[in-house]
Design an enzyme around this catalytic site. Sequence first.
Site, PDB file in Angstrom:
ATOM      1  N   HIS A  91      -1.739  -5.551   1.623  1.00 51.25           N
ATOM      2  CA  HIS A  91      -2.997  -6.299   1.525  1.00 51.25           C
ATOM      3  C   HIS A  91      -2.669  -7.716   1.087  1.00 51.25           C
ATOM      4  O   HIS A  91      -1.805  -7.923   0.238  1.00 51.25           O
ATOM      5  CB  HIS A  91      -3.915  -5.657   0.478  1.00 51.25           C
ATOM      6  N   THR A 130      -5.009  -7.357  10.907  1.00 48.89           N
ATOM      7  CA  THR A 130      -5.204  -6.024  10.310  1.00 48.89           C
ATOM      8  C   THR A 130      -4.583  -4.877  11.108  1.00 48.89           C
ATOM      9  O   THR A 130      -3.907  -4.012  10.537  1.00 48.89           O
ATOM     10  CB  THR A 130      -6.726  -5.744  10.154  1.00 48.89           C
ATOM     11  N   GLU A 175      -9.261 -10.737  -7.218  1.00 46.82           N
ATOM     12  CA  GLU A 175      -8.326  -9.613  -7.094  1.00 46.82           C
ATOM     13  C   GLU A 175      -7.238  -9.671  -8.170  1.00 46.82           C
ATOM     14  O   GLU A 175      -6.875  -8.647  -8.750  1.00 46.82           O
ATOM     15  CB  GLU A 175      -7.704  -9.619  -5.695  1.00 46.82           C
ATOM     16  N   ARG A 178      -1.233 -14.841   4.413  1.00 50.04           N
ATOM     17  CA  ARG A 178      -1.980 -14.142   5.487  1.00 50.04           C
ATOM     18  C   ARG A 178      -1.222 -14.210   6.818  1.00 50.04           C
ATOM     19  O   ARG A 178      -1.180 -13.273   7.583  1.00 50.04           O
ATOM     20  CB  ARG A 178      -3.362 -14.765   5.685  1.00 50.04           C
ATOM     21  N   ASN A 200      -1.760  -0.068   7.166  1.00 49.62           N
ATOM     22  CA  ASN A 200      -1.264  -1.384   7.586  1.00 49.62           C
ATOM     23  C   ASN A 200      -0.383  -2.050   6.520  1.00 49.62           C
ATOM     24  O   ASN A 200      -0.238  -3.263   6.478  1.00 49.62           O
ATOM     25  CB  ASN A 200      -2.405  -2.284   8.070  1.00 49.62           C
ATOM     26  N   TYR A 212     -12.427  -3.400  -3.201  1.00 48.01           N
ATOM     27  CA  TYR A 212     -12.959  -3.256  -1.835  1.00 48.01           C
ATOM     28  C   TYR A 212     -14.482  -3.350  -1.794  1.00 48.01           C
ATOM     29  O   TYR A 212     -15.108  -2.778  -0.901  1.00 48.01           O
ATOM     30  CB  TYR A 212     -12.470  -1.930  -1.236  1.00 48.01           C
ATOM     31  N   LYS A 223       0.830  -1.199   0.000  1.00 47.61           N
ATOM     32  CA  LYS A 223       0.000   0.000   0.000  1.00 47.61           C
ATOM     33  C   LYS A 223       0.877   1.267   0.000  1.00 47.61           C
ATOM     34  O   LYS A 223       2.097   1.183   0.210  1.00 47.61           O
ATOM     35  CB  LYS A 223      -0.894  -0.030   1.249  1.00 47.61           C
ATOM     36  N   ARG A 259       3.126  -6.878   9.461  1.00 47.81           N
ATOM     37  CA  ARG A 259       2.468  -5.782  10.191  1.00 47.81           C
ATOM     38  C   ARG A 259       2.948  -5.723  11.645  1.00 47.81           C
ATOM     39  O   ARG A 259       3.092  -4.645  12.218  1.00 47.81           O
ATOM     40  CB  ARG A 259       0.953  -5.957  10.139  1.00 47.81           C
ATOM     41  N   PHE A 304     -15.588   3.850   6.356  1.00 49.26           N
ATOM     42  CA  PHE A 304     -14.235   4.215   5.912  1.00 49.26           C
ATOM     43  C   PHE A 304     -13.992   3.946   4.425  1.00 49.26           C
ATOM     44  O   PHE A 304     -12.887   4.121   3.937  1.00 49.26           O
ATOM     45  CB  PHE A 304     -13.179   3.485   6.760  1.00 49.26           C
TER      46      PHE A 304
END
Length: 159
Positions: free
Chosen positions: A117, A93, A128, A87, A114, A51, A11, A104, A59
Site C-alpha cells: 500500500h 492497483t 495513515e 506511487r 497487490n 480503509y 501487505k 506490482r 470488499f
Amino acid sequence: MKTTQTAVLVKPDGLQRGLIGEIISRFERKGLKLIGLKMINMNDEQLSDWYSEHKDKSFFGDLKSFMGSMPIVCMVWEGIDAVPVVRKLVGTTLGREAEAGSIRGDFGMSQQFNLIHASANGDDAQREIRIVFDDNELFKYHSVREVVVYADYELSSLK
Ligand code: CMP
C-alpha cells in the site's frame, strides 16, 4: 498538503512472498530516506481508520480480514514529492495491468493481493502515518547520500 512523507505497508502477501527486502531496496535505491519502520498486527480499529474511504464497498470486510490476518510491515519514507514518487514505483492497483518495472508490475497478478500500500496524497499520508506511528517512532537524521541525490537548491525544500 505535505507530500515529502509517505506511508507504505507491505501487505500479508508481500510478507509471504518474501518481498520485504526487495521493496525496501527499491525505495532506498531511488534515493528516498527511511524515517520509520515497524512490523505489527493491525487491529480492527486501525484497519477501519486506514480503509475508511472503502467502508461502503463490498470488499471492505474481506480487505480488513486479509490485512489483519498476519503481520504487516509499515514504513515511512521521506523525500521531495515522496507521495507521487512512491506511487509511481508501486504501480497501479491491479497487479496484472501494472506497468512493468513497478513493484506490482514486476511481482503482482492480483487486485486484492497487490503486495503493498502507498498513500494516495499528502493528507492521507499524514493520517495513515498517525494510525501506526507515534512521534518518537519517526526519526530525523542526516543522510550522507542527500548531497548526491539532490542539488543544493532542492535540499531546502526538505527542511
Ligand atoms: P490499496 O489501493 O492499497 O487500498 C485499497 C485496497 O483494496 C487495494 O489496495 C486492494 O488491495 C483492495 N481492493 C481493491 N479492489 C478490491 C476488490 N474488488 N476486491 C478486494 N479487494 C480490493
